[in-house]
Design a protein around this motif. Structure first.
Motif, PDB file in Angstrom:
ATOM      1  N   PHE C  99       0.843  -1.106  -0.004  1.00  0.00           N
ATOM      2  CA  PHE C  99       0.156   0.228  -0.280  1.00  0.00           C
ATOM      3  C   PHE C  99       1.073   1.400  -0.071  1.00  0.00           C
ATOM      4  CE2 PHE C  99      -4.346  -1.366   1.244  1.00  0.00           C
ATOM      5  CZ  PHE C  99      -4.210  -2.734   1.264  1.00  0.00           C
ATOM      6  N   VAL C 100       0.538   2.169  -0.962  1.00  0.00           N
ATOM      7  CA  VAL C 100       1.240   3.362  -0.874  1.00  0.00           C
ATOM      8  C   VAL C 100       0.378   4.766  -1.151  1.00  0.00           C
ATOM      9  CG1 VAL C 100       1.887   3.236  -3.422  1.00  0.00           C
ATOM     10  CG2 VAL C 100       3.392   4.366  -1.882  1.00  0.00           C
ATOM     11  N   SER C 101       1.152   5.751  -0.664  1.00  0.00           N
ATOM     12  CA  SER C 101       0.209   7.037  -0.967  1.00  0.00           C
ATOM     13  C   SER C 101       0.929   7.817  -1.871  1.00  0.00           C
ATOM     14  CB  SER C 101       0.140   7.876   0.046  1.00  0.00           C
ATOM     15  OG  SER C 101      -0.783   7.149   0.966  1.00  0.00           O
ATOM     16  N   ASP C 104       7.249   7.773  -2.667  1.00  0.00           N
ATOM     17  CA  ASP C 104       7.447   6.838  -3.231  1.00  0.00           C
ATOM     18  C   ASP C 104       8.678   5.980  -2.704  1.00  0.00           C
ATOM     19  OD1 ASP C 104       9.448   8.046  -4.115  1.00  0.00           O
ATOM     20  OD2 ASP C 104       9.416   7.582  -6.318  1.00  0.00           O
ATOM     21  N   SER C 128      -3.126   1.827  -4.088  1.00  0.00           N
ATOM     22  CA  SER C 128      -2.835   3.324  -3.805  1.00  0.00           C
ATOM     23  C   SER C 128      -3.928   4.198  -3.896  1.00  0.00           C
ATOM     24  CB  SER C 128      -1.620   4.001  -4.807  1.00  0.00           C
ATOM     25  OG  SER C 128      -1.404   5.199  -4.474  1.00  0.00           O
ATOM     26  N   ASN C 129      -4.108   5.153  -2.908  1.00  0.00           N
ATOM     27  CA  ASN C 129      -5.025   6.125  -2.969  1.00  0.00           C
ATOM     28  C   ASN C 129      -4.653   7.374  -3.827  1.00  0.00           C
ATOM     29  OD1 ASN C 129      -3.088   6.837  -1.057  1.00  0.00           O
ATOM     30  ND2 ASN C 129      -4.633   8.125   0.133  1.00  0.00           N
ATOM     31  N   SER C 173       0.573  -7.616   4.001  1.00  0.00           N
ATOM     32  CA  SER C 173       0.728  -6.289   3.433  1.00  0.00           C
ATOM     33  C   SER C 173       1.697  -5.358   3.956  1.00  0.00           C
ATOM     34  CB  SER C 173      -0.739  -5.750   3.740  1.00  0.00           C
ATOM     35  OG  SER C 173      -1.688  -6.558   2.885  1.00  0.00           O
ATOM     36  N   LEU C 175       2.531  -1.418   4.531  1.00  0.00           N
ATOM     37  CA  LEU C 175       2.039   0.048   4.247  1.00  0.00           C
ATOM     38  C   LEU C 175       3.617   0.783   4.034  1.00  0.00           C
ATOM     39  CD1 LEU C 175      -0.451   0.404   6.997  1.00  0.00           C
ATOM     40  CD2 LEU C 175      -0.778  -0.614   4.901  1.00  0.00           C
ATOM     41  N   ARG C 177       4.576   3.925   3.498  1.00  0.00           N
ATOM     42  CA  ARG C 177       4.075   5.429   3.465  1.00  0.00           C
ATOM     43  C   ARG C 177       2.566   5.374   2.901  1.00  0.00           C
ATOM     44  NH1 ARG C 177       7.631   9.208   5.060  1.00  0.00           N
ATOM     45  NH2 ARG C 177       5.668  10.134   5.441  1.00  0.00           N
ATOM     46  N   TYR C 178       1.749   4.641   3.505  1.00  0.00           N
ATOM     47  CA  TYR C 178       0.323   4.820   3.184  1.00  0.00           C
ATOM     48  C   TYR C 178      -0.252   5.718   4.016  1.00  0.00           C
ATOM     49  CZ  TYR C 178      -4.502   3.261   1.869  1.00  0.00           C
ATOM     50  OH  TYR C 178      -5.673   3.233   1.329  1.00  0.00           O
ATOM     51  N   GLN C 180      -3.254   6.479   5.084  1.00  0.00           N
ATOM     52  CA  GLN C 180      -4.774   6.425   5.584  1.00  0.00           C
ATOM     53  C   GLN C 180      -4.581   5.562   6.996  1.00  0.00           C
ATOM     54  OE1 GLN C 180      -7.378   7.712   4.269  1.00  0.00           O
ATOM     55  NE2 GLN C 180      -6.161   8.908   2.797  1.00  0.00           N
ATOM     56  N   ASN C 196       3.656  -1.793   9.040  1.00  0.00           N
ATOM     57  CA  ASN C 196       3.647  -0.232   8.596  1.00  0.00           C
ATOM     58  C   ASN C 196       5.109   0.412   9.054  1.00  0.00           C
ATOM     59  OD1 ASN C 196       2.479   2.458   8.045  1.00  0.00           O
ATOM     60  ND2 ASN C 196       2.624   2.677  10.373  1.00  0.00           N
TER      61      ASN C 196
END
Lengths: 290, 290, 290, 290
Positions: C99-101, C104, C128-129, C173, C175, C177-178, C180, C196
């Motif tokens: 998961f990433v925002s 990168d 990703s969001n 999973s 995270l 730098r996700y 949320q 995380n």
């Protein structure tokens, strides 16, 4: 007259609002007084409207009283630029008091480095609320003042300590694992003159028993923080921090033993910088020119 | 006209024989030209008869052509004090070439940091004696020049590389695990303009296969060294070094894999400093104002 | 039939109440099944009444289905000693989702190490969001799922992600730098299966904007913490932590840029250990056999 | 009879050619003798045809003479598997001799840690070719033997030291910055029983004046190496190494002063591991179970 044949190393610390011309004015002033700049560091939080910090080491020619004269004449520049400043002779030793409780590792580190010539200070006295380190301190030829502290006697005990510090003209004190919280009266009497070593990586694990807390949380590194003492417990300006790797095998007690190594090294480094006028406090932070 | 509305950040690097008045002369010169010093570092090997090194960052007011005029007028001071000096605009990107062989970790580290905006350079070309990294490089929009090297073609291959570098006006090259030894002709054409990463803590394990040698010796740390390339293999001025903990469990191959992490980080740091004009070479050493 | 000609490397993780005879029983069981132990680590919180943890790597001879048979027969020992246990083939790749925002660096570190063969996993998908990393991820041949998240759509978005994870048989999973916060529903669906990276040295600077807080506090080191996600924000079991030296010159933004290096290295190390079955969670802590 | 009421912690070190069944045989043997394994580490250079190393800590029930009986009965297993082995009681203190010349930092580190209870040894004697540390050592209640060394008296002086070591039943010696090269006769008399601290990151800067050489080379890190002494100067099996960051500002003398910190910490760590039977020498390397 012998003294006049050698150059004098001088340190100048400056902080002020940043504006153009400060470096030029100071360096020209020094040049006109025959000084040779041997080291210079500066830092500006923001060239426009920020704070300016500078540390200069320079050598003065071996003329009589040139240092005092220089200091006096610097006042004009200082007033023009609204400088906070401090000028001192590098070879003039500061007077350092050490406070300690039972644990001796930080104390011994400082004493050993002092004896080895690494810390350029005088140590006129050690103050402790315990007696167990008396013999070791006195073996170094340093007076040891045993001042027990109880709830009832805390105020008197602090007053004794304050008197000792003032009588001995102490420049700064080091809490080398001194397990008493100083009162606001004490702290305010010596602003930015008391260095504490906290046995955690602040702001993690503020307060008592940081190793027990570190064990509980399962951290993979433990740390130590040397900071100036203010009235907010463990919240004063940080001078230096360091860490040590730990893992699941460490009990609270083993963290405590391992932590001694990072505590004494971190404290010794902070004390070294303070001695060498490498630290400027601004707000609740420090600029360290290292 | 838009450009004139912002200040210009300038960097000045100076080295010369130490003597009184240098800092004063330079800072006064800058002040008189309306410059505001925002960062200054200096170092003297010895105030009496030693070498003096200085790095100054300053802001010029947003007048047209003030930088060129300043540079021209600085020549007088430079001649008075016999300065070696370099003055450059911080926002004027250097042109960097990257040489790489098969292993891509140092290459990818530089490309990623470049794309992330951490390395303020242009990268007009990558040169390699292998093709395996071509796709990845071209995905970044950077031309990839495949120049195979054999014993017989070494001279021609180098000439091709030299031509590419000159045509592209390259400022400096990085050997990001380029496994070919450059000829004296090549090296001398670009003095202090070629940065190499050696996969050991120099001077330990000079030459080929440092990880195999480290394994043989049973060292407990492995390292990497970024240095300027000279004609003495792995003997050029060191810019940066770092190490990583290892132990008996590591095979040569595992040391090699783990070592990638310290290689790429060490190289990236050295390249960063070179880009920001933080490195001065003197003799076979470097002064790094970091 | 080719598979039968090579030995099979197996990993066994065990936790239970400590009592005499566990090691003997397990190692004799393995010996009787023709296994050769190649690596063994154990840890006991307290030999009397404490918890016992063990990780064994062993090689099975290349007979058909020996692993399944072994696993089945191990149940008897497991029941005798009330073991929590997990037995897996080292060469059977876990399936990892990322998961990433927007940022990168952690994503790219994992992808690069995966491509370089350092991370023995499959990566069936990235979620990703944001869309900005889509191209880079797809260049690695990995499907990129853009699932925007707003206050109103949070629940639906999470359900989409959960479905993707379940359909792809994801084992764990990351995270990377996700930005949320996952809902309790999400977290509880994947206990100790979500790693995380928090951009501070926990428990310092829990929550949002740790670099701004670090700047405010004037710390001299910044850190990163990789941990399993639980419903208490930034309070889950810590897998790995590391730090980087900072000083007064760093702005919040510069701390953020420098911090990327320690974030990606810390996360990659934790992910590596998770992949290799080197981590056992007990209570809110981890045992890491590294 | 009091002794019998507490468990006995025992350490077993094993090395042999790797083959199936070793762990099983040893752990079953221990289980059958009522031992509870509390810590176990092993390492195999290669499961097929390689060397196997193991360290086990276990607790014996508080029966009289159980340790001696166990040791005797272990011989059978040892012969079956051709084991090199060593079994010792954790609470039985080793006897450590310290050799020192003028510089006292490593000596003081060991003495302080010993007094603080961190080093579980007896120190029956300190030997020195200088007198300057006599008072400090005797203050710890430890006999100080001044044995001057000149070219002509070297052989006799060494013989004196050998006699002292043998008379005191010394288990191992530490060269805590002892600036004399021991003769082959001396070294061979105590194989893997002499630990030296070399003030560089070996194999860089072998021999005399490593800090001067480090200054010349312009390295950015300085190091220290603790190793067993063999007849090849600075070439013995490395136990531990560590480094410290330096830069261009450090003179040779400043490197020497800074280096003290890494020397004493590195040595203390190696000595700690040796005391706790955590080190196995094989060939010219060490396995350190830390």
């Amino acid at each position: 007259m012998l003294k006049e044949t050698t150059t004098k190393r001088v340190r100048l610390l400056v902080s002020c609002k940043d504006r153009a011309g400060i470096v030029s004015a100071i360096s020209t002033f020094l040049y006109n007084h025959g000084a040779n700049i041997v080291q210079s560091d500066q830092y500006s939080t923001d060239p426009i409207g920020g704070m300016f910090f500078m540390r200069i080491e320079f050598d003065l020619p071996p003329k009589k009283s040139s240092f005092e004269k220089l200091k006096e004449e610097f006042i004009e520049i200082a007033e023009n630029f609204y400088l906070d400043w401090k000028m001192s002779l590098a070879n003039q030793k500061k007077k350092m008091a050490i406070f300690v409780s039972k644990e001796d590792h930080c104390l011994m580190e400082l004493l050993w480095k002092w004896k080895a010539g690494e810390l350029n200070v005088d140590i006129p006295l050690v103050i402790s609320n315990h007696t167990n380190n008396q013999q070791a301190v006195e073996a170094y030829g340093i007076p040891y003042h045993y001042i027990p502290v109880t709830k009832d006697t805390k105020q008197q005990s602090e007053q004794k300590a304050i008197n000792l510090i003032k009588e001995a003209n102490i420049d700064f004190s080091v809490l080398a694992r001194y397990m008493q919280i100083l009162s606001p009266t004490f702290v305010q009497a010596f602003p930015h003159q008391i260095i504490n070593i906290h046995h955690s990586f602040l702001p993690a694990f503020i307060g008592a028993n940081p190793y027990a807390k570190a064990f509980e949380r399962g951290v993979k590194l433990i740390g130590a923080t040397a900071h100036y003492v203010t009235n907010d417990l463990d919240e004063g300006p940080i001078i230096e921090q360091d860490v040590l790797r730990a893992n699941h095998r460490y009990s609270t007690e083993q963290l405590r033993v391992a932590g001694r190594n990072v505590e004494r090294i971190t404290l010794a480094r902070a004390v070294q910088w303070h001695i060498n006028d490498q630290v400027i406090v601004y707000g609740n932070k420090t600029v360290v020119f290292s």
